[in-house]
Design a protein around this motif. Structure first.
Motif, PDB file in Angstrom:
ATOM      1  N   LEU A  45      55.667   1.641  15.163  1.00 34.32           N
ATOM      2  CA  LEU A  45      56.612   2.758  15.120  1.00 34.32           C
ATOM      3  C   LEU A  45      57.518   2.663  13.893  1.00 34.32           C
ATOM      4  O   LEU A  45      57.896   3.682  13.307  1.00 34.32           O
ATOM      5  N   HIS A  46      57.849   1.454  13.491  1.00 40.67           N
ATOM      6  CA  HIS A  46      58.657   1.276  12.284  1.00 40.67           C
ATOM      7  C   HIS A  46      57.876   1.727  11.047  1.00 40.67           C
ATOM      8  O   HIS A  46      58.433   2.389  10.165  1.00 40.67           O
ATOM      9  N   ARG A  47      56.596   1.393  10.993  1.00 37.92           N
ATOM     10  CA  ARG A  47      55.762   1.855   9.871  1.00 37.92           C
ATOM     11  C   ARG A  47      55.629   3.367   9.868  1.00 37.92           C
ATOM     12  O   ARG A  47      55.642   4.003   8.813  1.00 37.92           O
ATOM     13  N   ALA A  48      55.489   3.961  11.057  1.00 39.93           N
ATOM     14  CA  ALA A  48      55.415   5.422  11.138  1.00 39.93           C
ATOM     15  C   ALA A  48      56.720   6.051  10.658  1.00 39.93           C
ATOM     16  O   ALA A  48      56.705   7.073   9.970  1.00 39.93           O
ATOM     17  N   ARG A  49      57.834   5.422  10.995  1.00 41.18           N
ATOM     18  CA  ARG A  49      59.133   5.925  10.546  1.00 41.18           C
ATOM     19  C   ARG A  49      59.245   5.852   9.024  1.00 41.18           C
ATOM     20  O   ARG A  49      59.757   6.763   8.385  1.00 41.18           O
ATOM     21  N   CYS A  62      54.525  16.401  15.768  1.00 43.53           N
ATOM     22  CA  CYS A  62      53.611  15.432  16.374  1.00 43.53           C
ATOM     23  C   CYS A  62      54.231  14.040  16.466  1.00 43.53           C
ATOM     24  O   CYS A  62      53.751  13.188  17.217  1.00 43.53           O
ATOM     25  N   LEU A  63      55.284  13.802  15.716  1.00 40.13           N
ATOM     26  CA  LEU A  63      55.951  12.503  15.739  1.00 40.13           C
ATOM     27  C   LEU A  63      57.024  12.405  16.825  1.00 40.13           C
ATOM     28  O   LEU A  63      57.592  11.337  17.034  1.00 40.13           O
ATOM     29  N   LEU A  64      57.314  13.505  17.522  1.00 40.97           N
ATOM     30  CA  LEU A  64      58.359  13.480  18.550  1.00 40.97           C
ATOM     31  C   LEU A  64      58.110  12.460  19.666  1.00 40.97           C
ATOM     32  O   LEU A  64      59.067  11.844  20.137  1.00 40.97           O
ATOM     33  N   PRO A  65      56.884  12.253  20.124  1.00 39.19           N
ATOM     34  CA  PRO A  65      56.687  11.227  21.161  1.00 39.19           C
ATOM     35  C   PRO A  65      57.118   9.827  20.730  1.00 39.19           C
ATOM     36  O   PRO A  65      57.399   8.978  21.577  1.00 39.19           O
ATOM     37  N   ALA A  66      57.194   9.574  19.437  1.00 46.57           N
ATOM     38  CA  ALA A  66      57.652   8.267  18.968  1.00 46.57           C
ATOM     39  C   ALA A  66      59.089   8.005  19.391  1.00 46.57           C
ATOM     40  O   ALA A  66      59.474   6.856  19.633  1.00 46.57           O
ATOM     41  N   VAL A  67      59.883   9.063  19.514  1.00 51.52           N
ATOM     42  CA  VAL A  67      61.275   8.912  19.950  1.00 51.52           C
ATOM     43  C   VAL A  67      61.312   8.367  21.370  1.00 51.52           C
ATOM     44  O   VAL A  67      62.089   7.457  21.686  1.00 51.52           O
ATOM     45  N   CYS A  68      60.462   8.894  22.235  1.00 48.92           N
ATOM     46  CA  CYS A  68      60.393   8.407  23.621  1.00 48.92           C
ATOM     47  C   CYS A  68      59.935   6.948  23.661  1.00 48.92           C
ATOM     48  O   CYS A  68      60.465   6.143  24.432  1.00 48.92           O
ATOM     49  N   LEU A 106      67.825  10.600  25.772  1.00 48.28           N
ATOM     50  CA  LEU A 106      66.546  11.053  25.243  1.00 48.28           C
ATOM     51  C   LEU A 106      66.637  12.496  24.748  1.00 48.28           C
ATOM     52  O   LEU A 106      66.116  12.827  23.682  1.00 48.28           O
ATOM     53  N   MET A 107      67.314  13.361  25.501  1.00 47.86           N
ATOM     54  CA  MET A 107      67.466  14.748  25.054  1.00 47.86           C
ATOM     55  C   MET A 107      68.239  14.811  23.743  1.00 47.86           C
ATOM     56  O   MET A 107      67.896  15.583  22.847  1.00 47.86           O
ATOM     57  N   PHE A 108      69.280  13.995  23.616  1.00 46.48           N
ATOM     58  CA  PHE A 108      70.038  13.958  22.371  1.00 46.48           C
ATOM     59  C   PHE A 108      69.160  13.502  21.211  1.00 46.48           C
ATOM     60  O   PHE A 108      69.149  14.111  20.139  1.00 46.48           O
ATOM     61  N   LEU A 109      68.400  12.420  21.422  1.00 49.37           N
ATOM     62  CA  LEU A 109      67.549  11.897  20.358  1.00 49.37           C
ATOM     63  C   LEU A 109      66.454  12.883  19.963  1.00 49.37           C
ATOM     64  O   LEU A 109      66.155  13.050  18.782  1.00 49.37           O
ATOM     65  N   LEU A 110      65.848  13.541  20.955  1.00 47.74           N
ATOM     66  CA  LEU A 110      64.817  14.528  20.640  1.00 47.74           C
ATOM     67  C   LEU A 110      65.394  15.713  19.884  1.00 47.74           C
ATOM     68  O   LEU A 110      64.792  16.219  18.937  1.00 47.74           O
ATOM     69  N   GLY A 111      66.576  16.159  20.289  1.00 46.69           N
ATOM     70  CA  GLY A 111      67.228  17.266  19.590  1.00 46.69           C
ATOM     71  C   GLY A 111      67.568  16.893  18.152  1.00 46.69           C
ATOM     72  O   GLY A 111      67.348  17.680  17.219  1.00 46.69           O
ATOM     73  N   ARG A 112      68.101  15.697  17.959  1.00 44.87           N
ATOM     74  CA  ARG A 112      68.435  15.241  16.614  1.00 44.87           C
ATOM     75  C   ARG A 112      67.180  15.123  15.760  1.00 44.87           C
ATOM     76  O   ARG A 112      67.162  15.527  14.591  1.00 44.87           O
ATOM     77  N   THR A 113      66.102  14.626  16.353  1.00 42.13           N
ATOM     78  CA  THR A 113      64.848  14.487  15.620  1.00 42.13           C
ATOM     79  C   THR A 113      64.292  15.858  15.247  1.00 42.13           C
ATOM     80  O   THR A 113      63.800  16.065  14.141  1.00 42.13           O
ATOM     81  N   TRP A 114      64.365  16.802  16.182  1.00 41.51           N
ATOM     82  CA  TRP A 114      63.854  18.139  15.918  1.00 41.51           C
ATOM     83  C   TRP A 114      64.633  18.806  14.793  1.00 41.51           C
ATOM     84  O   TRP A 114      64.055  19.440  13.916  1.00 41.51           O
ATOM     85  N   LEU A 115      65.956  18.647  14.794  1.00 41.01           N
ATOM     86  CA  LEU A 115      66.789  19.305  13.782  1.00 41.01           C
ATOM     87  C   LEU A 115      66.689  18.652  12.410  1.00 41.01           C
ATOM     88  O   LEU A 115      66.667  19.322  11.389  1.00 41.01           O
ATOM     89  N   THR A 116      66.654  17.327  12.382  1.00 41.46           N
ATOM     90  CA  THR A 116      66.668  16.629  11.099  1.00 41.46           C
ATOM     91  C   THR A 116      65.268  16.373  10.552  1.00 41.46           C
ATOM     92  O   THR A 116      65.101  16.166   9.357  1.00 41.46           O
ATOM     93  N   GLY A 117      64.267  16.345  11.442  1.00 42.24           N
ATOM     94  CA  GLY A 117      62.906  16.078  10.999  1.00 42.24           C
ATOM     95  C   GLY A 117      62.608  14.604  10.813  1.00 42.24           C
ATOM     96  O   GLY A 117      61.556  14.232  10.319  1.00 42.24           O
ATOM     97  N   THR A 118      63.546  13.737  11.195  1.00 38.89           N
ATOM     98  CA  THR A 118      63.304  12.299  11.115  1.00 38.89           C
ATOM     99  C   THR A 118      63.605  11.662  12.456  1.00 38.89           C
ATOM    100  O   THR A 118      64.457  12.125  13.198  1.00 38.89           O
ATOM    101  N   PHE A 119      62.893  10.604  12.749  1.00 41.14           N
ATOM    102  CA  PHE A 119      63.150   9.908  14.018  1.00 41.14           C
ATOM    103  C   PHE A 119      63.647   8.520  13.789  1.00 41.14           C
ATOM    104  O   PHE A 119      63.663   7.961  12.761  1.00 41.14           O
TER     105      PHE A 119
END
Length: 119
Positions: A45-49, A62-68, A106-119
Motif C-alpha cells: 500500500l505504501h508503494r501504491a501511495r 480505483c485506489l479508494l479501497p486502499a483507504v479501507c 473511514l467516511m472522513f478518510l474516503l471523503g478526503r481521498t475523493w476530494l484530494t485524489g490522494t490517499f
C-alpha cells in the motif's frame, strides 16, 4: 462474531496445563503470522501511495479501497495484531462506540481521498 471469541475462550478455560500452553503458543503464532502479512500489505500500500501520481485522474477512484485497507491495518496495529480481539471482531463492552468511531473515521478518510485524489 462473538461466537468465534467465545469458542476461543472455551478452549482456553480447560483444566489441562498442556492445552493452555498449546493455546498460548497458537495465539502467539497467529499474531506473528498476522504481523508478517500486515507488514507486507503495508509495504504494498505504501508503494501504491508513492506511485499514485502516475495513475490517470479517471482511474484514481480505483485506489479508494486502499483507504479501507490502511485503516484496518491501523486497527490491527492498535490491537497488537490480535485478529481475534473482541473489539476488533465486533464483541466486547464498548464495541458499538468503537465501531461508530471507525465508521466516521473511514467516511472522513474516503471523503478526503475523493476530494484530494490522494490517499
Amino acid at each position: 462474531m462473538d461466537t468465534v471469541w467465545s469458542a476461543w475462550d472455551a478452549s482456553i478455560n480447560t483444566q489441562d496445563n498442556n492445552t493452555t500452553d498449546e493455546v498460548a503458543s497458537s495465539q502467539e503464532a497467529l499474531r506473528k503470522a498476522t504481523l508478517e502479512m500486515a507488514d507486507m500489505a503495508f509495504f504494498h500500500l505504501h508503494r501504491a501511495r508513492e506511485n499514485q501520481s502516475s495513475v490517470p485522474k479517471e482511474g484514481r477512484p480505483c485506489l479508494l479501497p486502499a483507504v479501507c485497507g490502511l485503516q484496518y491495518l491501523d486497527s490491527l496495529k492498535e490491537f497488537n495484531y490480535d485478529v481475534l480481539h473482541p473489539l476488533l471482531v465486533g464483541g466486547g463492552e464498548d464495541a458499538a462506540g468503537l465501531d461508530r468511531r471507525r465508521r466516521l473515521s473511514l467516511m472522513f478518510l474516503l471523503g478526503r481521498t475523493w476530494l484530494t485524489g490522494t490517499f
